[in-house]
Enzyme design. Structure first.
Site, PDB file in Angstrom:
ATOM      1  CG  ASP A 193      -1.915   1.062   1.301  1.00  0.00           C
ATOM      2  OD1 ASP A 193      -2.452   1.727   0.329  1.00  0.00           O
ATOM      3  OD2 ASP A 193      -2.205   1.454   2.322  1.00  0.00           O
ATOM      4  CG  ASP A 238      -1.811   7.265   1.545  1.00  0.00           C
ATOM      5  OD1 ASP A 238      -1.194   8.161   1.311  1.00  0.00           O
ATOM      6  OD2 ASP A 238      -2.788   7.120   0.843  1.00  0.00           O
ATOM      7  CG  ASP A 257     -21.540  12.367   3.870  1.00  0.00           C
ATOM      8  OD1 ASP A 257     -21.023  11.280   3.732  1.00  0.00           O
ATOM      9  OD2 ASP A 257     -22.424  12.724   4.017  1.00  0.00           O
ATOM     10  CB  SER A 258     -16.845  16.763   6.810  1.00  0.00           C
ATOM     11  OG  SER A 258     -18.201  17.512   6.745  1.00  0.00           O
ATOM     12  CG  ASP A 265     -16.937  15.793   0.803  1.00  0.00           C
ATOM     13  OD1 ASP A 265     -17.055  14.672  -0.031  1.00  0.00           O
ATOM     14  OD2 ASP A 265     -17.989  16.258   1.054  1.00  0.00           O
ATOM     15  CB  VAL A 266     -10.679  16.075   3.803  1.00  0.00           C
ATOM     16  CG1 VAL A 266      -9.258  16.388   3.970  1.00  0.00           C
ATOM     17  CG2 VAL A 266     -11.494  17.109   4.640  1.00  0.00           C
ATOM     18  CG  ASP A 325      -2.510   1.800   6.670  1.00  0.00           C
ATOM     19  OD1 ASP A 325      -3.205   2.618   7.265  1.00  0.00           O
ATOM     20  OD2 ASP A 325      -2.590   1.976   5.545  1.00  0.00           O
TER      21      ASP A 325
END
Length: 546
Positions: free
Chosen positions: A100, A102, A250-251, A254-255, A387
């Site tokens: 992976d 990140d 959702d916020s 969206d980031v 991770d």
């Protein structure tokens, strides 16, 4: 499978506890076939008034013996840079290594979670019309840990053990702890039924009320949820917890999806990415030994390219045989309908049909079934590192037979805490005191029971102290008071090996075989009952000697 995450409590301290109790009281007839019920080896004087003195003498003897054992335990500390094994696995069998991106190939600084928290908080205000006053809340990196469960309908964050029991004292509504009595009344005890737990991937869906936060990126999400809950509660605002959970989710999403996080990192890569040349050293070592390598990540192409150039070098693609971005794991491992698309140098998606996954190219989407058909990399010859225990590892080990390695950054810091003398001394005495309580509970007279109550109070205080060594609110990632956490249970099931970072691979030969330690079952005699647990452990002392 066996696990080695908390060896101080199951190994060295178990030996210390056994040794301390041997110095005081033990049991007769233990281990002899055909023997009758075990009886205390030490017999107390028959008169009730002397019981208090007798018990405190046993207490002092056990305490003295435990203190004397600490130096021996301190000479057998675990190496924080070791690799720990849940399942026997030989690297000599591994021909293909997958990664992976990140928190596996790249690690981020503390600034990233603050960025995610602030950006999601602003989205709540600007797009979901939440009160401007929530902007006063700032990200606290010491509040939450991974692996926590969130009751969506009750707006409660909590830590749950491997047996679905809530660890009392780790239940938070907003930023305040919920009293034990209220938790027990709310859940009619401290057990969470299976049907209320999250689904296979830790999500709250299909009528489930719990969500488990397994991703490192979820730390700012948990903190934001708790902060907004806190604001509503403190200001007596009536709100629907389910709506709050969805809006925060959702916020945070969206980031990522709107590119806010990606643009910020690319604009100031030195601030957000922890440069580590050991990532390149690991990849170069594997390439030098003829290993195939691939990358499967959910992150976008330009973001990965810039990050890899920073931590590995401009030639990073030369090290990988296949690179897949925006894979949408875990769907990548299950959905057979999505074909691969090639991404050109400008990031434009091409419409060509993919007949071969070529080295040096970047591909988007796709699915594992097509990947296996095009590469032929199957089964136990493949080792994939990630991770996220669910999205990265679960399907691979359960459905496809790949070997899996979990990257757990928190492991290094927890082991360093466990290697301190204060922790070792506390745990050794906690184990011994528990043994004393178990043996001396046979004395049912009033005076003895008063002494035992004092010991139970001390044990409870020590447990709280042990929790605060790691995190004041929730304690260790791997343990509750006495049981493994739900997080560790899933880690043990879905990861063959686990480590703090990929750099740990540099400490091992490419033909090294990992053997899980045979930790004793409850009905088995510990192999270390007569000495410290030094057999086959990745000890800190040995690593320093090298």
């Amino acid at each position: 499978m066996a696990t080695a995450a908390v060896v101080v409590t199951r190994g060295a301290c178990a030996w210390a506890a056994a040794a301390a109790l041997r110095g005081g009281c033990g049991t007769a007839a233990r281990g002899r076939p055909g023997a009758g019920p075990a009886r205390p080896l030490c017999t107390a004087p028959g008169t009730a008034p002397s019981m208090k003195r007798y018990l405190w003498e046993r207490y002092r003897e056990a305490k003295r013996s435990t203190d004397e054992s600490v130096p021996s335990i301190m000479s057998n500390l675990l190496n924080p840079d070791a690799i720990f094994s849940n399942n026997e696995m030989s690297l000599s069998d591994i021909e293909v290594y997958g990664f992976d991106y990140d928190y596996t190939l790249v690690f981020y600084s503390k600034h990233l979670h603050t960025l995610i928290f602030n950006a999601a908080r602003d989205l709540l205000i600007n797009e979901h019309r939440y009160p401007m006053e929530i902007r006063k809340y700032e990200y606290d990196p010491s509040f939450a840990i991974r692996g926590l469960h969130y009751d969506v309908q009750r707006a409660i964050l909590m830590k749950i053990d491997a047996f679905h029991y809530i660890q009392l004292g780790t239940v938070y509504r907003g930023l305040s702890v919920v009293p034990d009595e209220e938790v027990i009344e709310m859940y009619e005890g401290s057990h969470v039924p299976l049907e209320q737990m999250s689904d296979f991937y830790g999500k709250s869906s299909h009528g489930n009320t719990m969500k488990q936060f397994m991703d490192i990126f979820s730390l700012p999400e948990m903190t934001l949820l708790s902060c907004v809950n806190e604001y509503f509660l403190k200001n007596n605002i009536d709100y629907e917890p389910v709506h709050l959970y969805k809006d925060v989710k959702d916020s945070i999403r969206d980031v990522h999806i709107k590119g806010i996080m990606y643009r910020a990192i690319e604009a100031d890569i030195e601030k957000y990415i922890c440069y580590a040349e050991q990532t390149r050293a690991v990849l170069a070592k594997l390439a030098d030994h003829g290993k195939k390598m691939f990358l499967i990540t959910n992150s976008p192409s330009s973001f990965v390219d810039k990050g890899m150039k920073y931590i590995v070098g401009k030639d990073w693609r030369d090290l990988f045989d296949v690179v897949i971005v925006q894979a949408e794991k875990p769907n990548f491992f299950n959905d057979k309908r999505r074909p691969f698309r090639k991404v050109n140098e400008k990031g434009v998606l091409l419409w060509d049909k993919i007949h071969k996954l070529q080295k040096g190219q970047i591909y988007k989407q796709g699915n594992l079934y097509e990947f296996l058909k095009l590469t032929g990399w199957r089964g136990s010859k493949v080792l994939y590192f990630g991770d996220h225990i669910y999205s990265d590892l679960a399907d691979l080990t359960l459905k496809h037979g790949w070997r899996t390695g979990a990257i757990i950054p928190e492991l290094r810091s927890e082991l360093r805490i466990m290697n301190t003398e204060q922790y070792v001394q506390t745990m050794a005495w906690l184990q011994t005191l528990t043994g004393l309580l178990e043996q001396m509970q046979v004395h049912r007279d009033v005076e003895s029971q008063l002494v035992l109550q004092e010991w139970k109070k001390e044990r409870k205080e020590m447990r709280e102290m042990t929790k605060s060594f790691f995190n004041a609110q929730f304690g260790s990632l791997f343990r509750t008071d006495q049981n493994p956490t739900y997080f560790l249970r899933r880690l043990s099931r879905f990861a063959d090996i686990y480590m703090a970072s990929l750099s740990c691979l540099l400490n091992y030969d490419v033909n090294h075989t990992f053997y899980p330690r045979r930790t004793p079952l409850q009905h088995e005699l510990p192999a270390w009952s007569d000495g410290p647990p030094s057999f086959r452990l990745p000890l800190l002392q040995e690593a320093q000697a090298k």
